[in-house]
Design an enzyme around this catalytic site. Structure first.
Site, PDB file in Angstrom:
ATOM      1  N   GLY A 195       0.952  -1.348  -0.364  1.00 26.51           N
ATOM      2  CA  GLY A 195       0.282   0.122  -0.110  1.00 26.51           C
ATOM      3  C   GLY A 195       0.855   0.885   0.203  1.00 26.51           C
ATOM      4  N   LYS A 211       4.911  11.747  -3.479  1.00 24.77           N
ATOM      5  CA  LYS A 211       5.368  10.943  -3.572  1.00 24.77           C
ATOM      6  C   LYS A 211       6.220  11.327  -2.049  1.00 24.77           C
ATOM      7  CE  LYS A 211       8.552   7.409  -3.932  1.00 24.77           C
ATOM      8  NZ  LYS A 211       9.402   6.705  -5.995  1.00 24.77           N
ATOM      9  N   ASP A 224       4.845  -4.823  -7.616  1.00 29.89           N
ATOM     10  CA  ASP A 224       4.485  -3.784  -6.838  1.00 29.89           C
ATOM     11  C   ASP A 224       4.938  -2.486  -7.618  1.00 29.89           C
ATOM     12  OD1 ASP A 224       6.381  -3.881  -5.043  1.00 29.89           O
ATOM     13  OD2 ASP A 224       6.396  -2.112  -4.391  1.00 29.89           O
TER      14      ASP A 224
HETATM   15  P1  AMP Z   1       9.183   0.696  -2.736  1.00 35.29           P
HETATM   16  O1  AMP Z   1      10.494   0.566  -2.174  1.00 35.29           O
HETATM   17  O2  AMP Z   1       9.112   2.566  -2.895  1.00 35.29           O
HETATM   18  O3  AMP Z   1       8.708   0.114  -3.847  1.00 35.29           O
HETATM   19  O4  AMP Z   1       8.141   0.933  -1.506  1.00 35.29           O
HETATM   20  C1  AMP Z   1       8.027  -0.188  -1.258  1.00 35.29           C
HETATM   21  C2  AMP Z   1       6.943   0.231  -0.295  1.00 35.29           C
HETATM   22  O5  AMP Z   1       7.502   0.286   1.019  1.00 35.29           O
HETATM   23  C3  AMP Z   1       5.679   0.586  -0.821  1.00 35.29           C
HETATM   24  O6  AMP Z   1       4.636   0.037   0.538  1.00 35.29           O
HETATM   25  C4  AMP Z   1       5.925   2.047  -0.405  1.00 35.29           C
HETATM   26  O7  AMP Z   1       4.887   2.856   0.574  1.00 35.29           O
HETATM   27  C5  AMP Z   1       7.084   1.979   1.624  1.00 35.29           C
HETATM   28  N1  AMP Z   1       7.225   2.961   1.645  1.00 35.29           N
HETATM   29  C6  AMP Z   1       8.989   2.778   1.421  1.00 35.29           C
HETATM   30  N2  AMP Z   1       9.332   4.534   2.112  1.00 35.29           N
HETATM   31  C7  AMP Z   1       8.446   4.309   3.068  1.00 35.29           C
HETATM   32  C8  AMP Z   1       8.816   4.713   3.984  1.00 35.29           C
HETATM   33  N3  AMP Z   1       9.365   6.522   3.932  1.00 35.29           N
HETATM   34  N4  AMP Z   1       7.821   5.341   5.084  1.00 35.29           N
HETATM   35  C9  AMP Z   1       6.879   3.956   4.681  1.00 35.29           C
HETATM   36  N5  AMP Z   1       6.000   4.287   3.680  1.00 35.29           N
HETATM   37  C10 AMP Z   1       7.467   3.204   3.404  1.00 35.29           C
HETATM   38 MG    MG Z   2       6.739   0.225  -5.410  1.00 31.00          MG
END
Ligand code: AMP
Ligand code: MG
Length: 475
Positions: free
Chosen positions: A83, A105, A244
């Site tokens: 999510g 973002k 994702d």
């Molecule tokens: P990503 O690596 O950007 O594809 O993110 C993978 C998951 O981790 C997603 O659900 C993001 O929303 C969550 N996520 C990444 N960075 C953060 C953060 N700093 N705080 C909360 N959720 C995060």
């Molecule tokens: Mg992602």
């Protein structure tokens, strides 16, 4: 932004309306004027104080609902609920380029944040902007970055960094992981609603077809095959091809530890957390297939009520992937060599060149560019290459394409300038010190990758110390 967000028409399990997390001292770091123009957004309005407050996540347009989307996903092969933990969909807008999602973002915590702070840092957001502009200029479908706002607040990673919020523009944020979420955590009717929504949004001609779900899957297969073939053709390593991070639209999304290869080596991987090379350059095509198989699984109950028949139908569509990939790959590689006619020997000719490039540790981009210019490269002096060059010239003769004509067309296909990691990191280093001119120069060069202005010539030169360049996931 439009008041009617179509995403809100989906069952409520697909999103959570979230509260804003205002920041104390926002300022614009980047405004992507060319993108605003392409979309038909008034640049002056975009530069206004009101827009700044919206893009900082401090206030929202009236009656807009900011939502965090639900999705799951396989991360490095492991299934988990995810999510939007640090993103908010703030609206949709009909633009000159069709309906687009606008997402912040790095806008703070959401119900999906788990242990995270919901924030993002300046460096990784600038990296996303640079890479997505580079891909777009190379005619590769990608999500884009409309603006980056500095929050004026620190974020805490391995060290203290400046916080930033990126406004991402996408054809939609539907992912393979959105379907996995629907299949694992929702009722079948919700899954159907999601599939119908995706079809309506991205493949509307299928809406009334009898077996629309299988056809929809087939379309996604083709778009992803095409996307990943285009990455392979320009030496791009995405780095985190989790389910994702694979869209239903066929746009590239989520640029974390991604990079363009300098020296050609199929095992190239940049991410520090990818220890076994799951997402290495050479693995991208098959990981694409693996991810699509995960999408296929989610659609089974919609495709046919009889499980075995459903499996048979969807398997046939999934089997199109390797063939489609190979076709897109060959099509693109032929163009890189100035070939216009399809001949059976082409795959071997391409493979031979890549083998020599690997053996000679040649620069991927410069080798292809050099074939069409008078650039002097070490690889061109080797006997192996000279023998290959003879074959290439004869192959051109077979289809009556002159070397001159081939070279002219190749210069429009093979970039002179890519986002070499060395220059990206250099630009980010200066940006972190408050000097954005390096980022601006780099992006300016990347926006016309097939022509080189004098002031951008240095960006063609691979870094001298071509050691293993690692990008860290401190996003
Ligand atoms: P990503 O690596 O950007 O594809 O993110 C993978 C998951 O981790 C997603 O659900 C993001 O929303 C969550 N996520 C990444 N960075 C953060 C953060 N700093 N705080 C909360 N959720 C995060
Ligand atoms: Mg992602």
């Amino acid at each position: 932004m439009q008041e009617n967000q179509s995403y809100l028409s989906l069952p409520a399990s697909f999103y959570k309306v979230a509260t804003l997390n205002p920041v104390s001292n926002p300022s614009f770091l980047v405004i992507n004027e060319p993108l605003a123009d392409e979309l038909g957004i008034d640049v002056n309005k975009l530069k206004s104080e009101r827009a700044l407050q919206i893009l900082a996540g401090n206030e929202m347009p009236e009656s807009a609902a900011q939502i965090a989307q639900s999705y799951a996903g396989h991360q490095f092969g492991h299934f988990t609920m995810l999510g939007d933990g640090r993103a908010l969909l703030i609206g949709e807008q009909e633009t000159k380029q069709g309906l687009k999602d606008f997402q912040l973002k790095g806008s703070g915590r959401t119900p999906y944040s788990r242990g995270g702070d919901g924030r993002a840092a300046v460096g990784p957001m600038l990296r996303e902007y640079i890479i997505s502009e580079a891909l777009h200029a190379l005619h590769i479908p990608t999500t884009r970055s409309l603006a980056i706002v500095k929050t004026g607040e620190p974020v805490y990673r391995e060290c203290v960094l400046d916080g930033a919020i990126l406004t991402r523009v996408a054809s939609s944020h539907l992912r393979v992981g959105t379907f996995q979420f629907a299949r694992h955590f929702c009722e079948q009717e919700d899954l159907r609603a999601l599939a119908d929504y995706a079809i309506q949004r991205h493949y509307p001609t299928l809406a009334n077809k009898e077996n629309r779900y299988a056809e929809f899957f087939s379309q996604v297969v083709h778009r992803q095959a095409k996307l990943i073939a285009s990455w392979q053709q320009i030496g791009f390593v995405h780095g985190v091809m989790n389910t994702d991070n694979m869209t239903i639209s066929g746009e590239a999304i989520d640029f974390g530890p991604c990079a363009f290869m300098d020296t050609f080596d199929p095992s190239t991987v940049f991410s520090s957390i990818d220890r076994v090379g799951r997402y290495a350059y050479e693995n991208q095509p098959k990981i694409g297939g693996w991810n699509l198989a995960r999408l296929a699984e989610t659609l089974l109950p919609l495709v046919h009520e009889d499980e075995e028949q459903a499996l048979e139908i969807i398997q046939a569509k999934l089997d199109e992937y390797p063939k489609a990939f190979q076709q897109y790959w060959l099509e693109g590689m032929r163009k890189k060599l100035g070939l216009q006619v399809v001949m059976g020997e082409d795959a071997a000719l391409i493979d031979q060149l890549l083998t020599i490039m690997h053996q000679q540790q040649a620069d991927y981009t410069n080798t292809f560019r050099g074939l069409s210019t008078d650039q002097e490269l070490e690889i061109f002096e080797t006997d192996d290459f000279k023998a290959w060059q003879q074959n290439w010239h004869s192959r051109l003769q077979k289809e009556n394409t002159s070397l001159e004509a081939a070279k002219a067309s190749m210069q429009k296909i093979n970039p002179a300038i890519i986002a070499r990691n060395y220059y990206v990191e250099e630009a980010l280093k200066f940006a972190n010190q408050g000097d954005l001119t390096y980022v601006e120069t780099l992006v300016d060069a990347l926006r016309s990758p097939f022509t080189v202005k004098t002031e951008h010539q240095h960006l063609q030169i691979p870094p001298k110390e071509d050691g293993p360049f690692i990008t860290y996931c401190g996003t």
